[in-house]
Design an enzyme around this catalytic site. Structure first.
Site, PDB file in Angstrom:
ATOM      1  N   GLN A 198       0.824  -1.205   0.000  1.00 22.80           N
ATOM      2  CA  GLN A 198       0.000   0.000   0.000  1.00 22.80           C
ATOM      3  C   GLN A 198       0.864   1.263   0.000  1.00 22.80           C
ATOM      4  OE1 GLN A 198      -3.584  -0.620   2.809  1.00 22.80           O
ATOM      5  NE2 GLN A 198      -2.116  -2.176   3.445  1.00 22.80           N
ATOM      6  N   ASP A 231       6.327   4.566  -1.708  1.00 25.11           N
ATOM      7  CA  ASP A 231       7.723   4.976  -1.645  1.00 25.11           C
ATOM      8  C   ASP A 231       8.654   4.145  -2.521  1.00 25.11           C
ATOM      9  OD1 ASP A 231       8.202   2.565  -0.075  1.00 25.11           O
ATOM     10  OD2 ASP A 231       7.459   3.670   1.662  1.00 25.11           O
ATOM     11  N   HIS A 242      -1.555   1.253  -4.367  1.00 27.58           N
ATOM     12  CA  HIS A 242      -1.976   2.656  -4.342  1.00 27.58           C
ATOM     13  C   HIS A 242      -1.098   3.525  -5.235  1.00 27.58           C
ATOM     14  CE1 HIS A 242      -3.920   1.780  -0.168  1.00 27.58           C
ATOM     15  NE2 HIS A 242      -4.673   1.383  -1.174  1.00 27.58           N
ATOM     16  N   CYS A 289      -7.141  17.918 -18.049  1.00 27.43           N
ATOM     17  CA  CYS A 289      -7.358  17.302 -19.360  1.00 27.43           C
ATOM     18  C   CYS A 289      -7.151  15.803 -19.356  1.00 27.43           C
ATOM     19  CB  CYS A 289      -6.446  17.944 -20.406  1.00 27.43           C
ATOM     20  SG  CYS A 289      -4.671  17.695 -20.111  1.00 27.43           S
ATOM     21  N   CYS A 335      -0.366  21.799 -15.663  1.00 26.27           N
ATOM     22  CA  CYS A 335      -0.219  21.150 -16.958  1.00 26.27           C
ATOM     23  C   CYS A 335       0.176  22.191 -18.012  1.00 26.27           C
ATOM     24  CB  CYS A 335      -1.530  20.475 -17.344  1.00 26.27           C
ATOM     25  SG  CYS A 335      -1.577  19.784 -19.010  1.00 26.27           S
ATOM     26  N   GLY A 391       2.666  -4.441   9.011  1.00 24.84           N
ATOM     27  CA  GLY A 391       2.710  -2.990   9.077  1.00 24.84           C
ATOM     28  C   GLY A 391       1.519  -2.282   8.485  1.00 24.84           C
ATOM     29  N   THR A 392       0.305  -2.769   8.724  1.00 24.39           N
ATOM     30  CA  THR A 392      -0.881  -2.146   8.153  1.00 24.39           C
ATOM     31  C   THR A 392      -2.027  -2.127   9.148  1.00 24.39           C
ATOM     32  OG1 THR A 392      -2.547  -2.291   6.386  1.00 24.39           O
ATOM     33  CG2 THR A 392      -1.544  -4.359   7.114  1.00 24.39           C
ATOM     34  N   SER A 393      -2.875  -1.113   9.035  1.00 32.32           N
ATOM     35  CA  SER A 393      -4.057  -1.018   9.889  1.00 32.32           C
ATOM     36  C   SER A 393      -5.244  -1.762   9.286  1.00 32.32           C
ATOM     37  CB  SER A 393      -4.444   0.451  10.089  1.00 32.32           C
ATOM     38  OG  SER A 393      -4.812   1.046   8.846  1.00 32.32           O
ATOM     39  N   GLU A 451      -0.136  -3.897  16.432  1.00 28.75           N
ATOM     40  CA  GLU A 451      -1.377  -4.225  17.124  1.00 28.75           C
ATOM     41  C   GLU A 451      -2.209  -5.163  16.263  1.00 28.75           C
ATOM     42  OE1 GLU A 451      -3.136  -0.454  17.761  1.00 28.75           O
ATOM     43  OE2 GLU A 451      -3.659  -0.131  15.665  1.00 28.75           O
TER      44      GLU A 451
END
Length: 540
Positions: A345, A348, A365, A376, A413, A469-471, A496
């Site tokens: 997700q 980087d 993502h 445009c 643009c 490492g994700t919620s 968690e």
């Protein structure tokens, strides 16, 4: 979606009242007649025949079971997204671009309590647009006077946002009201469920208000304490490691979130040190946002791109960020021939920088490597974005620069003057087609094992999933752990507990610092010297 306990009543959920997908979908799809509604409620899941906890899809009338039975409604929605991405049809507005076949089947109604769920919003929703569907279903479920009793506050309506008091019975009989037929894999459709009743004229039920729809057991993120304690027992992780060492785990998928890059100096979103709780630190005036998530909301960006570019100057205008030990653990999984895919997700690109091949990485993502004009729609040079970010950072850091106020540079643009946006997925935008293709090939319809020409990691279904490492709060990626068969082993490496990982007997959960957890896994697998060597090489 959030939930709070109300003593003596149950759990109240925050119901979304501004879902953008329901109104156009309900305007396009005809609601059921009373006869059809009765047939739908009596229909079993069109895939597995189960009657305990089914939903009807508003877009195509298919009756399929919840994710906590066999997950056939979720599978159907994901499969439709895969097909739409491949064909270039359908969209997050719920209407598609062509025939009814291109309509996004993202809205479903539960037969347990007639709650409405949008898979695009990943939330329970309430909208007057669903009235024409809900009222015939209420009459079929509670009797012909249900709408009158509901308007009077009677038992036909669940209290807004309250969890139902009764679980669906595993022994509930399936008693179809008419002839029901469905080809395997197609689901029970409204027309099949109704038989001849499907030819009856449709009469909208009028403008009676529908209550906010209640929660039910089909979307509970909490894991029972005893199940979680068992999943956290070190023996579960040892079993997972043993599976890798004895060869019973050979094809591993990884679902990674912002926590993977925190030790590289890139903040996550929702922790106490994350972006959303420290907007001022990241150059954002919180008073400009109704909620922190607006920072990455496409509609807000179109109105005011300054907060995003102010935050970007703090996040991306820095020296090259180096991968973490956890990134190099992913590389080791690849080098050992175990890595099927990394669904990240993160935008980087540190998985690639660590040496994981592009063919093994899906940036769910998007990333900061390309850009598009929001005016445009033409592709734009990513250098426009990078130059604006660097210029903004320099202005904000200059003596007397005054922070973000008046310092933000917006890239435009050269063709039309519209605002240029990097190709990262904002709230309100669909995910890239590569994500849905991966769901199709790796999760929903994997090739059977035994192809002598296939890479061993691609030959056959996934053996295990590592979530790190994700919620698990952003749809549709948050649904990935539920797409695999229940006998697939899952390992959670996180600060968690999240989602329902830990609820299955094969789940293992390791809570704590991610780099330390990966280092411990490497030690158990006998990979410590290799992991430390990769980290030293990157630091040199």
């Amino acid at each position: 979606m959030s939930a709070v306990e109300i003593p003596g009543f149950g759990f109240a959920v925050t119901v979304k009242t501004d879902c953008p997908h329901i109104p156009p979908l309900c305007a396009r799809m005809a609601p059921p007649s009373d006869d059809l509604a009765r047939a739908l409620l009596a229909a079993p899941c069109g895939e597995c025949g189960d009657c305990r906890e089914n939903w009807v899809n508003v877009a195509d009338g298919k009756v399929l079971c919840s994710r906590y039975v066999s997950g056939h409604m979720l599978d159907h929605v994901m499969a439709a997204k895969v097909s739409a991405a491949a064909a270039g049809t359908g969209g997050v507005d719920g209407t598609g671009t062509g025939t009814e076949a291109s309509v996004n089947p993202c809205v479903a109604i539960s037969f347990s309590d007639l709650s409405v769920w949008c898979f695009e919003c990943d939330s329970y929703c309430s909208s007057p647009s669903t009235n024409a569907w809900l009222l015939p279903l209420r009459r079929a479920k509670f009797g012909p006077d249900a709408s009158e009793r509901a308007d009077a506050g009677g038992p036909a309506m669940a209290a807004p946002g309250l969890e139902p008091s009764a679980e669906p019975s595993a022994d509930a009989p399936c008693e179809p009201a008419g002839p029901i037929s469905a080809e395997p894999g197609q689901g029970t459709t409204a027309a099949a469920a109704a038989g001849a009743a499907s030819d009856a004229p449709i009469e909208p039920a009028g403008a009676a208000a529908a209550a906010a729809d209640s929660d039910d057991s089909s979307h509970g993120d909490d894991v029972a304490p005893d199940a979680l304690a068992a999943a956290c027992d070190p023996s579960r992780t040892e079993d997972f490691v043993a599976g890798i060492l004895d060869g019973s785990i050979r094809r591993i998928a990884v679902l990674a979130g912002a926590g993977l890059s925190v030790s590289a100096g890139i903040p996550d979103f929702r922790s106490s040190a994350g972006i959303y709780k420290n907007l001022a630190k990241f150059g954002v005036n919180a008073s400009e946002l109704e909620r922190p998530e607006d920072l990455f909301c496409i509609e807000f960006f179109r109105e005011n791109p300054e907060p995003f570019y102010a935050a970007s100057a703090m996040l991306f205008a820095k020296d090259a960020t180096k991968p973490t030990p956890s990134h190099f653990f992913l590389r080791l999984l690849h080098e050992k021939g175990l890595l099927r895919r990394v669904l990240t997700q993160n935008i980087d690109g540190l998985e690639l920088a660590a040496g994981v091949p592009q063919s093994r990485v899906v940036q769910c993502h998007g990333g900061m490597t390309a850009a598009t004009c929001t005016g445009c729609g033409r592709p734009a040079d990513i250098a426009l974005v990078n130059d604006a970010i660097q210029a903004t950072a320099a202005r904000m850091a200059a003596p007397g620069g005054g922070g973000a106020s008046g310092a933000v540079v917006i890239p435009h643009c050269p063709a039309c003057g519209g605002v240029v946006k990097p190709n990262i997925t904002f709230f309100g935008e669909d995910l890239p087609p590569s994500f849905y293709r991966t769901l199709h090939h790796d999760f929903l319809h994997p090739s059977p094992a035994g192809d002598p020409d296939a890479d061993p990691c691609d030959d056959g279904p996934i053996d295990a999933l590592i979530v790190m490492g994700t919620s698990l709060q952003v749809a549709p990626v948050s649904s990935v752990p539920q797409l695999l068969p229940k006998d697939v082993r899952r390992l959670l490496l996180n600060m968690e507990p999240v989602g329902e990982i830990g609820s299955l007997p094969g789940d293992a959960v390791v809570l704590g610092d991610l780099d330390s957890s990966c280092a411990k896994l490497a030690e158990q697998l006998g990979w410590t010297s290799e992991l430390e060597g990769l980290v030293r090489e990157a630091a040199a």
